[in-house]
Design an enzyme around this catalytic site. Structure first.
Site, PDB file in Angstrom:
ATOM      1  N   ASN A 423     -15.204  71.554  -8.704  1.00 28.70           N
ATOM      2  CA  ASN A 423     -15.963  70.986  -9.722  1.00 28.70           C
ATOM      3  C   ASN A 423     -15.287  70.129 -10.635  1.00 28.70           C
ATOM      4  O   ASN A 423     -14.411  70.320 -11.199  1.00 28.70           O
ATOM      5  CB  ASN A 423     -16.385  72.474 -10.473  1.00 28.70           C
ATOM      6  CG  ASN A 423     -17.104  72.072 -11.781  1.00 28.70           C
ATOM      7  OD1 ASN A 423     -18.540  71.955 -11.664  1.00 28.70           O
ATOM      8  ND2 ASN A 423     -16.443  72.189 -13.019  1.00 28.70           N
ATOM      9  N   GLU A 424     -15.859  68.853 -10.689  1.00 33.77           N
ATOM     10  CA  GLU A 424     -15.566  67.887 -11.826  1.00 33.77           C
ATOM     11  C   GLU A 424     -14.320  67.347 -11.800  1.00 33.77           C
ATOM     12  O   GLU A 424     -13.767  66.630 -12.623  1.00 33.77           O
ATOM     13  CB  GLU A 424     -16.003  68.575 -12.947  1.00 33.77           C
ATOM     14  CG  GLU A 424     -17.328  68.832 -13.436  1.00 33.77           C
ATOM     15  CD  GLU A 424     -17.621  69.119 -14.835  1.00 33.77           C
ATOM     16  OE1 GLU A 424     -18.821  69.081 -15.021  1.00 33.77           O
ATOM     17  OE2 GLU A 424     -17.054  69.272 -15.754  1.00 33.77           O
ATOM     18  N   ASN A 425     -13.160  67.587 -10.784  1.00 36.09           N
ATOM     19  CA  ASN A 425     -11.835  66.968 -10.688  1.00 36.09           C
ATOM     20  C   ASN A 425     -12.020  65.734 -10.333  1.00 36.09           C
ATOM     21  O   ASN A 425     -11.007  64.938 -11.018  1.00 36.09           O
ATOM     22  CB  ASN A 425     -11.235  68.314  -9.766  1.00 36.09           C
ATOM     23  CG  ASN A 425     -10.965  69.502 -10.301  1.00 36.09           C
ATOM     24  OD1 ASN A 425     -11.377  69.824 -11.491  1.00 36.09           O
ATOM     25  ND2 ASN A 425     -10.542  70.437  -9.370  1.00 36.09           N
ATOM     26  N   SER A 470     -18.281  68.150  -7.003  1.00 38.50           N
ATOM     27  CA  SER A 470     -19.426  68.022  -7.863  1.00 38.50           C
ATOM     28  C   SER A 470     -19.128  67.684  -9.249  1.00 38.50           C
ATOM     29  O   SER A 470     -18.220  68.307  -9.950  1.00 38.50           O
ATOM     30  CB  SER A 470     -20.363  69.305  -7.577  1.00 38.50           C
ATOM     31  OG  SER A 470     -21.464  69.335  -8.620  1.00 38.50           O
TER      32      SER A 470
END
Length: 817
Positions: A423-425, A470
């Protein structure tokens, strides 16, 4: 057969900080559980969910703790004796009868220890000592060096639920404990050490793939593995010198498993039995239910960039989804019944996908089983979120072991449709200023997302898609949060601008976007005891974790609604604005169904009572957003959208049958006077289609914008369009009549509008904390009525339905100013 003895009683807890006074030497403990829950149960700390008590619990996560129990056992030289821990949180040393048997460093793994030689006849003492995650994290930062992290604490340096350390919706409650069941297992000859099962389709038949790995005791012996499903049986011989077996079963013409809005969810019991050769001795067994469906993720290039479309049983879907976070800061409290209730609430809101977000946990088996039964698709993140992660040892080996455990555990579920890397990395590295902080050659997690994780998924679960992150655009050569590729997060809207900016984006798939609001009024009253309650009072403000969150709530109102002057109005106005913002965004995305194939709102649930992006608060109460999602995710949606310099009515159909009906509309004044109208005999919207109908010029051209609106109807679906925002709209003070009639389990509340009323809501929890209403956000033209169904055991009469407290509308807010 394996004999299992659950070790779930007789546990005590002790604090290893000898300088801390006021704690008993042995505190009664519950397993599964955690330190915080045991301290709460024994009245040694106040509930950290209440008022500002969270801050007085900080010391717990910075302290070492020991769990102890004694249990009866009977050693047997002919059998293997193993202690099995389904989950330990997190940095632990396990000892049996004074001898260390193992150390653990990962909350998300199962651990098994052979204790055959240590087990004594009679009483045995088991101890599990948990080290402070903060102390371990400090050591790991020395070991790896600093890695950027958007949230407090060392969650990116160990394998522990990251949101334990605090998030912009969650408290800092750093847990420790035996958080999943523990047991003693006794077996002889052989057991099933790992069983990988997948169910797919081969033409019209069901294909079950089984890969079994055995653990053997001492010598070797031939074995048989018998598989049965749907009346089909297969027996596989396993030679004395083999410890693995892979085979397939074909089930002729099974019924297909579908997401709930498209069809049924037939599940077929599969049984695997490990039998001693030459005997009927049952050595081990494995049982689960399988659903048969085909699955692919279409990421092919097209005229708009590249797709991100889930295709189930050859049907390209528009995903109506929501993000799922841990449902409690203390996961052992989440029961199978609570999982099922939450998933049914999601289903009732027309949600058919839950994304299990990467800053939490791999949920318990009961979550995925409930999703299988409910037809709720699951997008599963691997557990990396909003931070850079070292790829060196020992973390890398822990990641691999954790992934192997959980992929094997979850892969049989028909509901599970995606493994997502993080997530968002990747977005964080690209756009959040990490590049200059991370030294040249230093790892930050990309090797997990592009190499290790996809390799493990191909090895273990090749029939299910994997996606690196994502948001992610399908290639490191494309910015990770691009509109035209992959999955996108939209957060500038909440953080920086108004919700009207959602229309600036037409993503291929939006996997995160959201808007904040406080929880239900009853939930605030249960968790905060400020006198008086205000948005800035200590307890209310403490239960707002987002940076400048309250300021953003007011800023987000400013162009739509008047700034509220009372706590009641602040509560309703911010909840109403949240509902409107998300409905606005969802309807926009669905109206562009030919390009965009999914909206996954942030977020569905909450882990504690908090002002957040959730639709369902931590007490399980529906916020107005829940009702907005139910309407915006309706499989048959009618909406009015800007098109080509004008306006169009857009019918969106996710049903399996075409939608054909008369469409009519009118431009009216707020007092109901018709200024222009139209009727079109048949609008045909095929299944899985968005069909635009341009509205006539005299409908879309207002004479007096602040006193007019458009109403369009298609069968029982109705859509509204306003030419100005509420702050400019001439909304009158509501004039309503109320009738209450008792029904089985509650009441019908009929509300009739004497004048135009916008977004009428019956706030059921203001009648009783357990009351639930079936509908909200109802707009009525003069003379129209709506019946609210209220489930409650409390006796209510018409006088209880107080306008401005129980019965709220946008009119309340506007007419006061």
């Amino acid at each position: 057969m394996i004999e299992k003895t659950e070790l779930n009683s007789g546990w005590t807890l002790s604090c290893n900080d000898t300088g801390r006074s006021g704690l008993p030497a042995a505190i009664p403990a519950t397993v599964p559980g955690c330190v915080h829950l045991d301290l709460i149960a024994n009245r040694l700390i106040p509930d950290p969910y209440i008022d500002v008590n969270e801050i007085s619990s900080d010391w717990i996560g910075k302290t070492d703790w020991t769990y102890r129990c004694t249990f009866e056992a009977m050693p047997d030289d002919g059998r293997v004796q193993e202690l099995v821990f389904d989950g330990l949180d997190t940095i632990a040393v396990i000892s049996l009868n004074g001898e260390e048997i193992g150390r653990t460093f990962n909350m998300h793994r199962t651990y098994r220890f052979d204790v055959s030689r240590l087990l004594k006849a009679g009483q045995n003492e088991l101890t599990v000592t948990f080290r402070s995650a903060y102390a371990y994290g400090a050591e790991m930062e020395e070991h790896y060096g600093y890695r950027p992290n958007n949230y407090p604490g060392p969650g990116n340096l160990m394998r522990k639920m990251a949101c334990n350390f605090g998030w912009d919706w969650g408290p800092t409650l750093v847990t420790a404990g035996v958080w999943k069941p523990v047991r003693l297992e006794s077996w002889d000859r052989a057991r099933l050490a790992e069983t990988r099962v997948s169910a797919t389709l081969a033409g019209g038949d069901g294909l079950v793939k089984v890969h079994a790995r055995l653990a053997r005791q001492g010598g070797t012996t031939p074995l048989r593995l018998i598989a049965e499903i749907g009346g089909v049986t297969k027996t596989v011989a396993i030679a004395a010198d083999e410890d693995e077996s892979a085979f397939e079963l074909t089930l002729p013409s099974p019924q297909l498993w579908w997401p709930h809005h498209l069809g049924a969810q037939p599940l077929y019991p599969l049984t695997l039995r490990l039998i001693g050769d030459g005997s009927d001795d049952l050595l081990d067994a494995h049982e689960r239910e399988l659903g048969f469906r085909s699955l692919r993720l279409d990421t092919s290039a097209d005229n708009h960039g590249s797709a991100f479309t889930f295709v189930i049983n050859d049907v390209p879907l528009f995903i109506c989804g929501a993000n799922w976070i841990p449902d409690d800061c203390f996961p052992p409290r989440v029961t199978a019944e609570r999982y099922a209730a939450r998933i049914e609430e999601a289903k009732a809101a027309n949600i058919h996908m839950l994304r299990v977000w990467g800053g939490g946990i791999f949920e318990a088996d009961e979550f995925y089983e409930a999703c299988d039964r409910a037809g709720m698709l699951v997008w599963q993140d691997f557990l990396f979120a909003c931070a850079a992660y070292p790829e060196e040892e020992p973390l890398r080996s822990e990641v691999e072991a954790e992934v192997r455990d959980n992929v094997v555990r979850l892969m049989p579920h028909a509901s599970l449709v995606l493994w997502n890397g993080n997530n968002e990395n990747i977005w964080g590295f690209d756009e959040w200023g990490w590049r200059p902080i991370i030294k040249a050659g230093e790892s930050w997690g990309l090797g997990y997302y592009l190499d290790l994780l996809p390799k493990l998924c191909v090895e273990l679960d090749p029939d299910r898609p994997y996606y690196p992150g994502s948001p992610y655009s399908g290639s490191m050569e494309i910015e990770p949060n691009a509109d035209g590729h992959g999955c996108k997060h939209i957060w500038d809207v909440w953080n920086d601008v108004g919700y009207e900016v959602y229309r600036n984006y037409i993503p291929r798939f939006c996997s995160e976007f959201g808007w904040q609001a406080p929880p239900a009024w009853a939930t605030i009253e249960e968790s905060v005891h400020d006198a008086p309650l205000t948005p800035q009072s200590n307890g209310v403000f403490h239960h707002q974790k987002a940076t400048q969150g309250n300021d953003k709530l007011i800023r987000g109102l400013s162009s739509h609604l008047p700034e509220p002057r009372t706590m009641d109005d602040w509560h309703f106005a911010t909840q109403l604005n949240q509902a409107r913002a998300i409905r606005f965004g969802v309807e926009h995305m669905r109206s562009h169904r030919n390009i965009c194939k999914g909206a996954v709102v942030w977020q569905f649930n909450d882990c504690w009572p908090v002002t957040s992006w959730a639709a369902l608060d931590s007490a399980g109460r529906r916020k107005p957003l829940w009702y907005a999602l139910k309407a915006a995710y309706d499989p048959r949606l009618l909406t009015i959208q800007p098109r080509g310099g004008g306006l169009a009515a857009v019918a969106v159909n996710e049903r399996t049958l075409f939608w054909r009906a008369k469409i009519s509309g009118k431009r009216v004044t707020l007092d109901g006077t018709v200024l222009a109208e139209f009727e079109f005999w048949r609008l045909l919207c095929d299944r899985f289609e968005a069909k635009e109908f341009p509205l006539p010029e005299d409908i879309v051209t207002p004479g007096l914008p602040k006193d007019e609106l458009i109403v369009v109807q298609m069968l029982d679906r109705r859509a509204f369009h306003y030419f100005v925002e509420d702050i400019e709209l001439a909304l009158p003070a509501p004039r309503l009549t109320v009738d209450v009639v008792g029904i089985d389990g509650g009441y019908e509340v009929k509300v009739t509008a004497q004048n135009f009323v916008k977004d009428l809501c019956l706030m059921a929890d203001r009648l009783h904390p357990d009351a639930v209403v079936d509908s909200m956000l109802v707009t009525l033209l003069p003379g129209e009525s709506h019946v609210f169904a209220v489930k409650t055991a409390k006796a209510i009469v018409a006088d209880d339905i107080v306008i401005g407290t129980v019965l709220r509308s946008a009119n309340d807010l506007v007419a006061k100013h």
